[in-house]
Write an enzyme that holds these catalytic residues in place. Structure first.
Site, PDB file in Angstrom:
ATOM      1  N   GLY A 172      37.118  13.140  36.395  1.00 14.38           N
ATOM      2  CA  GLY A 172      36.693  13.750  35.681  1.00 14.38           C
ATOM      3  C   GLY A 172      37.288  12.957  33.882  1.00 14.38           C
ATOM      4  N   GLY A 406      20.092 -21.531  30.709  1.00 16.97           N
ATOM      5  CA  GLY A 406      19.834 -20.833  30.213  1.00 16.97           C
ATOM      6  C   GLY A 406      21.266 -20.320  29.214  1.00 16.97           C
ATOM      7  N   ALA A 407      22.041 -20.153  29.864  1.00 14.74           N
ATOM      8  CA  ALA A 407      23.957 -20.343  29.687  1.00 14.74           C
ATOM      9  C   ALA A 407      23.354 -20.609  28.046  1.00 14.74           C
ATOM     10  CB  ALA A 407      24.288 -20.918  30.265  1.00 14.74           C
TER      11      ALA A 407
HETATM   12  C1  HXC Z   1      47.818  22.900  36.595  1.00 17.75           C
HETATM   13  C2  HXC Z   1      48.951  21.438  37.164  1.00 17.75           C
HETATM   14  C3  HXC Z   1      47.972  20.252  37.113  1.00 17.75           C
HETATM   15  C4  HXC Z   1      46.589  20.669  37.063  1.00 17.75           C
HETATM   16  C5  HXC Z   1      49.876  19.287  37.713  1.00 17.75           C
HETATM   17  N1  HXC Z   1      50.483  20.449  37.253  1.00 17.75           N
HETATM   18  N2  HXC Z   1      48.509  19.519  37.333  1.00 17.75           N
HETATM   19  N3  HXC Z   1      48.960  22.440  36.803  1.00 17.75           N
HETATM   20  N4  HXC Z   1      46.885  22.084  36.549  1.00 17.75           N
HETATM   21  N5  HXC Z   1      45.704  19.965  36.892  1.00 17.75           N
HETATM   22  C6  HXC Z   1      51.642  21.333  37.419  1.00 17.75           C
HETATM   23  C7  HXC Z   1      52.176  21.098  39.059  1.00 17.75           C
HETATM   24  O1  HXC Z   1      51.827  22.696  39.330  1.00 17.75           O
HETATM   25  C8  HXC Z   1      53.493  20.758  38.422  1.00 17.75           C
HETATM   26  O2  HXC Z   1      54.092  22.492  37.525  1.00 17.75           O
HETATM   27  C9  HXC Z   1      53.571  20.244  36.861  1.00 17.75           C
HETATM   28  O3  HXC Z   1      52.407  20.352  36.395  1.00 17.75           O
HETATM   29  C10 HXC Z   1      53.927  18.939  37.215  1.00 17.75           C
HETATM   30  O4  HXC Z   1      53.271  18.849  38.318  1.00 17.75           O
HETATM   31  P1  HXC Z   1      54.046  17.927  40.374  1.00 17.75           P
HETATM   32  O5  HXC Z   1      52.889  17.924  41.236  1.00 17.75           O
HETATM   33  O6  HXC Z   1      55.067  18.285  39.782  1.00 17.75           O
HETATM   34  O7  HXC Z   1      54.195  16.105  39.976  1.00 17.75           O
HETATM   35  P2  HXC Z   1      53.703  15.055  40.484  1.00 17.75           P
HETATM   36  O8  HXC Z   1      54.093  15.049  41.946  1.00 17.75           O
HETATM   37  O9  HXC Z   1      54.095  14.103  39.171  1.00 17.75           O
HETATM   38  O10 HXC Z   1      52.294  14.802  40.730  1.00 17.75           O
HETATM   39  C11 HXC Z   1      51.605  14.119  39.486  1.00 17.75           C
HETATM   40  C12 HXC Z   1      49.954  14.841  40.304  1.00 17.75           C
HETATM   41  C13 HXC Z   1      49.579  15.921  40.550  1.00 17.75           C
HETATM   42  C14 HXC Z   1      49.676  13.605  40.658  1.00 17.75           C
HETATM   43  C15 HXC Z   1      48.566  14.813  39.064  1.00 17.75           C
HETATM   44  O11 HXC Z   1      50.520  17.712  40.290  1.00 17.75           O
HETATM   45  C16 HXC Z   1      48.281  17.016  40.949  1.00 17.75           C
HETATM   46  O12 HXC Z   1      47.651  15.990  42.299  1.00 17.75           O
HETATM   47  N6  HXC Z   1      47.397  17.885  40.493  1.00 17.75           N
HETATM   48  C17 HXC Z   1      46.476  18.165  40.647  1.00 17.75           C
HETATM   49  C18 HXC Z   1      45.696  16.777  40.014  1.00 17.75           C
HETATM   50  C19 HXC Z   1      43.869  17.570  40.035  1.00 17.75           C
HETATM   51  O13 HXC Z   1      43.529  17.571  41.089  1.00 17.75           O
HETATM   52  N7  HXC Z   1      43.781  17.649  39.067  1.00 17.75           N
HETATM   53  C20 HXC Z   1      42.450  18.618  38.993  1.00 17.75           C
HETATM   54  C21 HXC Z   1      41.389  16.967  39.118  1.00 17.75           C
HETATM   55  S1  HXC Z   1      39.359  17.712  38.346  1.00 17.75           S
HETATM   56  P3  HXC Z   1      55.395  22.857  37.788  1.00 17.75           P
HETATM   57  O14 HXC Z   1      55.420  24.075  37.076  1.00 17.75           O
HETATM   58  O15 HXC Z   1      55.687  22.481  38.916  1.00 17.75           O
HETATM   59  O16 HXC Z   1      55.905  22.012  37.322  1.00 17.75           O
HETATM   60  C22 HXC Z   1      39.594  17.242  36.816  1.00 17.75           C
HETATM   61  C23 HXC Z   1      37.906  17.363  36.594  1.00 17.75           C
HETATM   62  C24 HXC Z   1      37.856  17.033  35.425  1.00 17.75           C
HETATM   63  O17 HXC Z   1      40.422  17.339  36.100  1.00 17.75           O
HETATM   64  C25 HXC Z   1      36.348  17.115  34.915  1.00 17.75           C
HETATM   65  C26 HXC Z   1      36.297  16.219  33.681  1.00 17.75           C
HETATM   66  C27 HXC Z   1      34.292  16.887  33.379  1.00 17.75           C
END
Ligand code: HXC
Length: 519
Positions: A172, A406-407
């Site tokens: 989101g 039309g364009a």
């Molecule tokens: C808490 C998070 C986080 C999250 C990453 N981190 N995403 N912590 N909440 N959503 C933290 C990791 O634990 C890690 O902590 C650090 O950030 C870096 O992440 P890595 O995974 O090591 O980095 P990378 O390999 O570069 O991968 C990045 C990433 C991956 C692809 C973004 O972290 C990921 O898939 N994160 C989750 C994404 C996700 O599913 N989010 C929720 C989506 S739903 P440390 O301590 O090791 O440094 C959503 C709903 C929104 O967002 C709705 C709005 C209406």
């Protein structure tokens, strides 16, 4: 604690905050070819102009032991500064703190800076680099997103909103940038999607890379989500600074005037022969734009998307101007679903922010076929018509060659309140092209002629008759639909004169809550 100690403590706390999630994570960010949030802001703003706010904010979450892991600033850097001396508000997500993920407090910080930007009437620039909602927080993070979305919506058309995507932007979270005016993506490290490749695979079975699903290449050419595609962050920052120079601070102001050293009456002889004699031969409309704009400068928006229409910013005698131009060098400049949406959105941006619009017309019509009809060309074409017809900013139109059917009506015609509509002598303003018209009007007569030579001669005669009558600007000019037929090489001067005359233009639309543009 003595006062001296208190100052020392402040200095230490500031230094700690500036380290975000720590040196190790900063190094990891650098190793991916990415800058940190503060480095990005420093590059974006005039040197020394940044004033940071909320540096001491920390999250309040106690789930999953998070109370033991706190970082000053909590994953986003916010504040204000200047670009070329003009005030802007910024936020930059800090990937070194919980992956830049959005917490309740991070959302409060972003909302604070958005509210300030609205109160002060200054652009807001958001730099996105985030793993989405902070998973440990749950619903408060979701509520935080919705608070930001609502502010994006209310700020739309009031202050310019620009989003740079310098890292992940998924789920989101994509909708905040999507609600802003311009999105910029870098070639590497930047991606946007509602669901990532893993979820796509498990739900639909489709295997697709991150790049193909939501990279800069895809969003700048196929989906049109991204307006600017740049090689790297430095180029992205430079692009944002350039873009800001064309925009006013808010909807009640004009874009800044830049001193113009390019003579306003500069003639360009090459324009007199740029349109080929053969109506089916393409030419590059960008050459025309560069030839007439101040110093040949043009900031193209959506360069790789729906290339049959060109949109972007240029200046005429120093005045920022939006250009919308059919591109005969791509799909003959035809209007289709994507090009209609692209131009409509750009026109509405210009209209919202008092930026005059120059339209350069060479359009053979709407693209025919089931593909376009199924995709809703009726609704999308109507968007473009609506945007032009609704716009009250100064509108100058120059028809270079084809303007059919039309364009013709859509492309800022006189009847859609075009202020000054000019045509080159090469213009052809008609219901349709000669070949199509003769097929419709003379089909029965042609089918009765048996001798192929006689048939060809008859078709040629009728085609020429049609061309003499319609393949010129004078029929339209005789009705006043074209205000003047101008010499191509003099276009720059005539356009500048027209916009000068329109500086005092006042036009309003009927009072209403809002219009109902065919979305
Ligand atoms: C808490 C998070 C986080 C999250 C990453 N981190 N995403 N912590 N909440 N959503 C933290 C990791 O634990 C890690 O902590 C650090 O950030 C870096 O992440 P890595 O995974 O090591 O980095 P990378 O390999 O570069 O991968 C990045 C990433 C991956 C692809 C973004 O972290 C990921 O898939 N994160 C989750 C994404 C996700 O599913 N989010 C929720 C989506 S739903 P440390 O301590 O090791 O440094 C959503 C709903 C929104 O967002 C709705 C709005 C209406």
């Amino acid at each position: 604690m003595e006062n001296k100690e208190k100052v020392k403590q402040l200095i230490e706390l500031r230094a700690q905050a500036k380290l975000g999630g720590g040196q190790k994570r900063i190094d990891s960010q650098h190793s991916k070819g990415k800058f940190t949030a503060r480095e990005r802001i420093d590059m974006l703003l005039d040197e020394g102009s940044f004033e940071e706010l909320d540096m001491f904010v920390t999250h309040r979450c106690t789930n999953f032991g998070l109370e033991k892991e706190k970082y000053l600033g909590d994953g986003v850097v916010i504040g204000h500064g200047t670009i070329d001396g003009r005030s802007v508000y910024v936020f930059a997500q800090d990937f070194t703190v919980f992956g830049g993920s959005l917490s309740e407090t991070m959302a409060l910080k972003i909302c604070k800076v958005m509210d300030l930007a609205m109160k002060m009437g200054a652009p807001i620039i958001g730099i996105n680099d985030s793993g989405g909602a902070r998973i440990q927080e749950g619903v408060t993070a979701l509520a935080g997103y919705a608070e930001i979305f609502e502010r994006n919506i209310l700020a739309s058309g009031v202050i310019p909103q620009i989003s740079a995507i310098f890292g992940p932007c998924a789920g989101g979270a994509v909708y905040s940038p999507a609600l802003t005016d311009f999105i910029l993506m870098t070639e590497e490290n930047s991606y946007m999607f509602v669901t990532g490749p893993k979820v796509v695979k498990s739900v639909t079975g489709e295997t697709i890379s991150t790049e193909d699903l939501g990279g800069a290449g895809m969003h700048s050419s196929k989906s049109g989500v991204s307006h600017f595609r740049v090689d790297n962050e430095e180029a992205g920052i430079a692009k944002i600074r350039d873009l800001i120079s064309y925009l006013p601070q808010n909807n009640l102001e004009e874009a800044p005037m830049i001193e113009c050293n390019d003579p306003i009456d500069r003639l360009d002889d090459a324009l007199n022969s740029i349109v080929p004699d053969n109506p089916n031969m393409p030419y590059d409309m960008k050459n025309v734009i560069h030839a007439i704009a101040d110093n040949g400068e043009f900031l193209e928006v959506h360069e790789g998307y729906a290339r049959n229409i060109i949109v972007g910013f240029a200046r005429f005698n120093g005045q920022s101007t939006g250009i919308v131009a059919n591109q005969p060098a791509f799909l003959a400049g035809v209007l289709d679903c994507d090009s209609s949406r692209k131009a409509a959105r750009f026109i509405r941006f210009c209209d919202a922010f008092n930026i005059p619009i120059l339209t350069l017309v060479d359009v053979p019509g709407f693209l025919p076929g089931s593909g376009q009809e199924y995709a809703g060309i009726i609704t999308h074409g109507a968007k473009l018509m609506f945007a032009y017809g609704e716009a009250t900013v100064p509108k100058v139109t120059v028809t270079l060659r084809k303007s059919y059917g039309g364009a013709h009506c859509v492309m800022s015609s006189k009847q859609l309140r075009g202020d000054f509509n000019y045509a080159w002598p090469t213009a052809e303003i008609a219901v349709m092209g000669a070949a199509g018209a003769i097929e419709v009007l003379e089909g029965r007569a042609i089918s009765k002629i048996e001798d192929p030579e006689a048939k060809a001669q008859y078709v040629a005669e009728k085609t020429n008759e049609y061309k003499d009558k319609f393949a010129n600007p004078y029929m339209a000019a005789s009705y006043g639909y074209i205000d003047d037929v101008i010499e191509p090489r003099n276009t720059r001067f005539r356009v500048i004169r027209a916009f000068q005359a329109l500086q005092t233009k006042k036009q309003t639309n009927p009072l209403k809550k809002h219009s109902n543009i065919p979305l």
